[in-house]
Design a protein around this motif. Structure first.
Motif, PDB file in Angstrom:
ATOM      1  N   SER A 262      -4.861  -4.528  59.872  1.00 32.74           N
ATOM      2  CA  SER A 262      -5.360  -3.938  61.116  1.00 32.74           C
ATOM      3  C   SER A 262      -5.826  -2.504  60.856  1.00 32.74           C
ATOM      4  O   SER A 262      -5.373  -1.843  59.919  1.00 32.74           O
ATOM      5  CB  SER A 262      -4.278  -3.960  62.194  1.00 32.74           C
ATOM      6  OG  SER A 262      -3.204  -3.140  61.826  1.00 32.74           O
ATOM      7  N   TRP A 264      -7.702   1.260  62.904  1.00 38.70           N
ATOM      8  CA  TRP A 264      -7.446   2.240  63.962  1.00 38.70           C
ATOM      9  C   TRP A 264      -7.634   1.633  65.329  1.00 38.70           C
ATOM     10  O   TRP A 264      -6.860   1.846  66.240  1.00 38.70           O
ATOM     11  CB  TRP A 264      -8.387   3.429  63.747  1.00 38.70           C
ATOM     12  CG  TRP A 264      -8.367   4.455  64.841  1.00 38.70           C
ATOM     13  CD1 TRP A 264      -9.290   4.614  65.833  1.00 38.70           C
ATOM     14  CD2 TRP A 264      -7.379   5.464  65.059  1.00 38.70           C
ATOM     15  NE1 TRP A 264      -8.946   5.653  66.646  1.00 38.70           N
ATOM     16  CE2 TRP A 264      -7.769   6.204  66.194  1.00 38.70           C
ATOM     17  CE3 TRP A 264      -6.191   5.822  64.389  1.00 38.70           C
ATOM     18  CZ2 TRP A 264      -7.028   7.274  66.683  1.00 38.70           C
ATOM     19  CZ3 TRP A 264      -5.459   6.893  64.886  1.00 38.70           C
ATOM     20  CH2 TRP A 264      -5.868   7.595  66.019  1.00 38.70           C
ATOM     21  N   ARG A 265      -8.733   0.859  65.483  1.00 39.77           N
ATOM     22  CA  ARG A 265      -9.049   0.311  66.797  1.00 39.77           C
ATOM     23  C   ARG A 265      -9.269  -1.189  66.674  1.00 39.77           C
ATOM     24  O   ARG A 265      -9.964  -1.639  65.770  1.00 39.77           O
ATOM     25  CB  ARG A 265     -10.325   0.972  67.318  1.00 39.77           C
ATOM     26  CG  ARG A 265     -10.631   0.643  68.760  1.00 39.77           C
ATOM     27  CD  ARG A 265     -11.749   1.570  69.276  1.00 39.77           C
ATOM     28  NE  ARG A 265     -12.141   1.205  70.639  1.00 39.77           N
ATOM     29  CZ  ARG A 265     -11.441   1.522  71.714  1.00 39.77           C
ATOM     30  NH1 ARG A 265     -10.308   2.188  71.596  1.00 39.77           N
ATOM     31  NH2 ARG A 265     -11.856   1.167  72.911  1.00 39.77           N
ATOM     32  N   TRP A 266      -8.699  -1.938  67.591  1.00 39.95           N
ATOM     33  CA  TRP A 266      -8.835  -3.401  67.545  1.00 39.95           C
ATOM     34  C   TRP A 266      -9.960  -3.846  68.475  1.00 39.95           C
ATOM     35  O   TRP A 266     -10.068  -3.376  69.600  1.00 39.95           O
ATOM     36  CB  TRP A 266      -7.507  -4.046  67.961  1.00 39.95           C
ATOM     37  CG  TRP A 266      -7.584  -5.524  67.898  1.00 39.95           C
ATOM     38  CD1 TRP A 266      -7.636  -6.280  66.764  1.00 39.95           C
ATOM     39  CD2 TRP A 266      -7.645  -6.432  68.996  1.00 39.95           C
ATOM     40  NE1 TRP A 266      -7.725  -7.604  67.096  1.00 39.95           N
ATOM     41  CE2 TRP A 266      -7.725  -7.721  68.459  1.00 39.95           C
ATOM     42  CE3 TRP A 266      -7.637  -6.273  70.378  1.00 39.95           C
ATOM     43  CZ2 TRP A 266      -7.800  -8.860  69.246  1.00 39.95           C
ATOM     44  CZ3 TRP A 266      -7.709  -7.401  71.169  1.00 39.95           C
ATOM     45  CH2 TRP A 266      -7.786  -8.680  70.607  1.00 39.95           C
ATOM     46  N   ARG A 267     -10.806  -4.745  67.959  1.00 39.79           N
ATOM     47  CA  ARG A 267     -11.972  -5.185  68.741  1.00 39.79           C
ATOM     48  C   ARG A 267     -11.845  -6.644  69.172  1.00 39.79           C
ATOM     49  O   ARG A 267     -11.398  -7.478  68.393  1.00 39.79           O
ATOM     50  CB  ARG A 267     -13.250  -5.056  67.907  1.00 39.79           C
ATOM     51  CG  ARG A 267     -13.623  -3.642  67.638  1.00 39.79           C
ATOM     52  CD  ARG A 267     -14.805  -3.580  66.671  1.00 39.79           C
ATOM     53  NE  ARG A 267     -14.670  -2.437  65.787  1.00 39.79           N
ATOM     54  CZ  ARG A 267     -14.856  -1.185  66.162  1.00 39.79           C
ATOM     55  NH1 ARG A 267     -15.220  -0.910  67.389  1.00 39.79           N
ATOM     56  NH2 ARG A 267     -14.699  -0.199  65.316  1.00 39.79           N
ATOM     57  N   ARG A 322      -8.585  -8.602  75.524  1.00 41.32           N
ATOM     58  CA  ARG A 322      -8.714  -7.275  74.892  1.00 41.32           C
ATOM     59  C   ARG A 322      -7.790  -6.268  75.581  1.00 41.32           C
ATOM     60  O   ARG A 322      -7.051  -5.530  74.928  1.00 41.32           O
ATOM     61  CB  ARG A 322     -10.174  -6.819  74.979  1.00 41.32           C
ATOM     62  CG  ARG A 322     -10.431  -5.476  74.309  1.00 41.32           C
ATOM     63  CD  ARG A 322     -11.917  -5.170  74.253  1.00 41.32           C
ATOM     64  NE  ARG A 322     -12.499  -5.043  75.579  1.00 41.32           N
ATOM     65  CZ  ARG A 322     -13.502  -5.777  76.064  1.00 41.32           C
ATOM     66  NH1 ARG A 322     -14.050  -6.705  75.300  1.00 41.32           N
ATOM     67  NH2 ARG A 322     -13.966  -5.595  77.283  1.00 41.32           N
ATOM     68  N   ARG A 326      -4.507  -4.556  73.796  1.00 40.57           N
ATOM     69  CA  ARG A 326      -4.496  -3.086  73.637  1.00 40.57           C
ATOM     70  C   ARG A 326      -3.326  -2.459  74.370  1.00 40.57           C
ATOM     71  O   ARG A 326      -2.741  -1.482  73.895  1.00 40.57           O
ATOM     72  CB  ARG A 326      -5.825  -2.496  74.122  1.00 40.57           C
ATOM     73  CG  ARG A 326      -6.930  -2.764  73.100  1.00 40.57           C
ATOM     74  CD  ARG A 326      -8.162  -1.955  73.400  1.00 40.57           C
ATOM     75  NE  ARG A 326      -9.205  -2.249  72.424  1.00 40.57           N
ATOM     76  CZ  ARG A 326     -10.484  -2.029  72.621  1.00 40.57           C
ATOM     77  NH1 ARG A 326     -10.900  -1.520  73.770  1.00 40.57           N
ATOM     78  NH2 ARG A 326     -11.360  -2.319  71.685  1.00 40.57           N
ATOM     79  N   GLY A 330      -2.037  -1.306  71.249  1.00 48.03           N
ATOM     80  CA  GLY A 330      -3.062  -0.292  70.969  1.00 48.03           C
ATOM     81  C   GLY A 330      -2.519   0.945  70.268  1.00 48.03           C
ATOM     82  O   GLY A 330      -2.993   1.315  69.190  1.00 48.03           O
ATOM     83  N   ARG A 331      -1.514   1.585  70.851  1.00 46.86           N
ATOM     84  CA  ARG A 331      -0.998   2.825  70.247  1.00 46.86           C
ATOM     85  C   ARG A 331      -0.274   2.535  68.938  1.00 46.86           C
ATOM     86  O   ARG A 331      -0.387   3.283  67.968  1.00 46.86           O
ATOM     87  CB  ARG A 331      -0.067   3.558  71.225  1.00 46.86           C
ATOM     88  CG  ARG A 331      -0.877   4.281  72.295  1.00 46.86           C
ATOM     89  CD  ARG A 331      -0.019   5.084  73.220  1.00 46.86           C
ATOM     90  NE  ARG A 331       0.707   6.158  72.545  1.00 46.86           N
ATOM     91  CZ  ARG A 331       1.699   6.838  73.112  1.00 46.86           C
ATOM     92  NH1 ARG A 331       2.086   6.549  74.325  1.00 46.86           N
ATOM     93  NH2 ARG A 331       2.309   7.796  72.453  1.00 46.86           N
ATOM     94  N   LYS A 334      -2.694   2.258  66.068  1.00 47.96           N
ATOM     95  CA  LYS A 334      -3.171   3.581  65.620  1.00 47.96           C
ATOM     96  C   LYS A 334      -2.100   4.248  64.747  1.00 47.96           C
ATOM     97  O   LYS A 334      -2.395   4.832  63.705  1.00 47.96           O
ATOM     98  CB  LYS A 334      -3.495   4.463  66.829  1.00 47.96           C
ATOM     99  CG  LYS A 334      -4.771   4.044  67.557  1.00 47.96           C
ATOM    100  CD  LYS A 334      -5.087   5.012  68.683  1.00 47.96           C
ATOM    101  CE  LYS A 334      -6.481   4.834  69.263  1.00 47.96           C
ATOM    102  NZ  LYS A 334      -6.852   3.495  69.711  1.00 47.96           N
ATOM    103  N   TRP A 337      -1.877   2.665  61.388  1.00 47.83           N
ATOM    104  CA  TRP A 337      -3.043   3.059  60.581  1.00 47.83           C
ATOM    105  C   TRP A 337      -2.769   4.422  59.946  1.00 47.83           C
ATOM    106  O   TRP A 337      -2.972   4.614  58.743  1.00 47.83           O
ATOM    107  CB  TRP A 337      -4.288   3.103  61.472  1.00 47.83           C
ATOM    108  CG  TRP A 337      -5.549   3.425  60.729  1.00 47.83           C
ATOM    109  CD1 TRP A 337      -6.392   2.550  60.105  1.00 47.83           C
ATOM    110  CD2 TRP A 337      -6.116   4.741  60.522  1.00 47.83           C
ATOM    111  NE1 TRP A 337      -7.444   3.214  59.529  1.00 47.83           N
ATOM    112  CE2 TRP A 337      -7.292   4.570  59.762  1.00 47.83           C
ATOM    113  CE3 TRP A 337      -5.740   6.027  60.896  1.00 47.83           C
ATOM    114  CZ2 TRP A 337      -8.109   5.634  59.378  1.00 47.83           C
ATOM    115  CZ3 TRP A 337      -6.541   7.099  60.507  1.00 47.83           C
ATOM    116  CH2 TRP A 337      -7.707   6.893  59.763  1.00 47.83           C
TER     117      TRP A 337
END
Ligand SMILES: Cc1cc2nc3c(=O)[nH]c(=O)nc-3n(C[C@H](O)[C@H](O)[C@H](O)COP(=O)(O)OP(=O)(O)OC[C@H]3O[C@@H](n4cnc5c(N)ncnc54)[C@H](O)[C@@H]3O)c2cc1C
Length: 402
Positions: A262, A264-267, A322, A326, A330-331, A334, A337
């Motif tokens: 994974s 920084w940002r998941w799409r 989504r 997130r 989400g956090r 990050k 990462w």
């Protein structure tokens, strides 16, 4: 856009490609929410089937499964309460706040599939080779139409490839086998960090039945990190034997596989096609753990699909999924990462081990980030900073937390 060539197209509310943990959890999540849904679970393999993995099941996996009525996947297997982390002479052995389990995927995945079928999913052996759009409709192999489609088809997902906006991320490669458990490695999970592409590590996870899952993995696609040539089978096995002597000689069942890490940002694109687990590029970049993300995002995908179908707008499922993922991860994603970037520096790995040896809070926080959905807290940062400072000044004795 090619119209379907098949004469007969069957239509399902929800089609899931891949019946690993992500796929089975998707079915369970959808059917817990809407028991009457028509759910088709496709896999190219018959179950039980093996899957190259460390077989480590975090307690967070069991929490998610309980939320969809599955309580007994660990029956007959032994919980492990201790984790040992080391790099060169730095070492900590700590008690885990909650036990982990080491269950061969041949057993674990088959149990989840069984539960999904018991809940009402239809399981079919089928290798999906084409995902097409016929207007707003998603059709697999010219003959199966999905009102909502979930890609749970692993690291080399064909569903993900059909979504141009899903993108791809960094990868690791790891090999695993099974070897007899020596007394010194009984009752614990052992992780020994290596010196190649960071954070590379070897593991030995005692299954509790006389065998240990042993393996080694490292990044494969980052040319900036030190470590020399790309990993081959011989290199992976060589590193495993160097870090955990004696693991390779009596080992059997060697298999290697990619891990899509994974970022920084998941799409997740809008629309009726959702991604879960490895197909969604969700493997913890610090530890290589992916089963928790697979079951958590699977259950969320199933719920989002069921809600969108009930509302008569299957195309809304993507945005709902989504948002749900997130909100949950989400956090955390990050923070993992950032942690994975920091732990490319051996001094940071050493500081983490040192700090975990001095503080149960640091130990527990690192475990939460590595196995579940933990975050880098100010207290953890302070602990790591003191571990870094200690590394510059003193060399404490090897700690052993009780
Ligand atoms: C060596 C190694 C060690 C690991 N150790 C751990 C660990 O200890 N703990 C942990 O939590 N995670 C670990 N992971 C990660 C973990 O294995 C994955 O994150 C997890 O398997 C993801 O589950 P999934 O359901 O998304 O995918 P998978 O388990 O890969 O399941 C995907 C399914 O899709 C099917 N499929 C694929 N393509 C198609 C197709 N075209 N048509 C139909 N079916 C298809 C496959 O047959 C498979 O059953 C490890 C990974 C590796 C490689």
């Amino acid at each position: 856009m090619t119209p379907p060539r098949g004469e007969h197209i069957e239509t399902w509310d929800l089609v899931i490609v891949g019946a690993g943990p992500a796929g089975a959890a998707t079915a369970l999540g959808a059917l817990a929410h809407a028991p009457g849904l028509r759910v088709l679970l496709l896999d190219r393999a018959d179950f039980p089937r093996d899957k190259c993995c460390g077989d480590g099941i975090a307690p967070h996996v069991l929490d998610v499964l309980r939320s969809v009525g599955v309580h007994d996947v660990t029956d007959g297997w032994t919980p492990l309460g201790r984790l040992e982390l080391s790099r060169h002479e730095q070492r900590v052995t700590g008690r885990l706040a909650r036990p982990v389990w080491v269950i061969p995927r041949e057993v674990f995945d088959a149990r989840l599939v069984e539960r999904a079928v018991a809940a009402g999913a239809v399981l079919r052996r089928h290798r999906v080779s084409d995902v097409s759009w016929v207007g707003p409709r998603v059709v697999l192999d010219d003959r199966i139409e999905a009102r909502v489609l979930v890609g749970a088809d692993g690291a080399h997902s064909i569903v993900r490839s059909s979504l141009t906006s899903a993108g791809g991320g960094r990868r690791a490669l790891a090999i695993r086998g099974y070897s007899p458990t020596p007394d010194s490695r009984r009752g614990r999970q052992i992780i020994r960090y290596g010196d190649r592409r960071q954070p590379s590590y070897a593991w030995a996870f005692d299954r509790g039945d006389g065998l240990t899952n042993v393996g080694y993995g490292e990044f494969v696609d980052d040319h900036r990190s030190p470590g020399g040539e790309a990993p081959t089978r011989a290199i992976l096995l060589g590193e495993l034997d160097r870090l955990l002597p004696g693991s390779v000689e009596d080992g059997v069942g060697w298999r290697a596989h990619h891990l899509p890490l994974s970022g920084w940002r998941w799409r997740q694109p809008d629309g009726p096609v959702l991604l879960t687990g490895d197909a969604a590029g969700l493997v913890n970049p610090m530890t290589g753990e992916g089963i928790y993300y697979a079951v958590a995002t699977g259950v969320l995908a199933g719920r989002s699909a069921a809600r969108a179908l009930a509302a008569g707008s299957p195309a809304a499922a993507g945005a709902a999924h989504r948002g749900a993922v997130r909100r949950l991860l989400g956090r955390h994603l990050k923070h993992t990462w950032v942690a994975s970037r920091l732990t490319r520096r051996p001094a940071v790995v050493d500081a983490g081990i040192r700090a975990a040896g001095r503080s149960q809070h640091v130990f527990d926080s690192l475990v939460e980030i590595g196995l579940g959905d933990g975050r880098i807290t100010p207290r953890l940062t302070a602990g790591l900073a003191s571990g870094l400072v200690a590394g510059l000044t003193i060399h404490p004795p090897q700690p052993d937390l009780r």
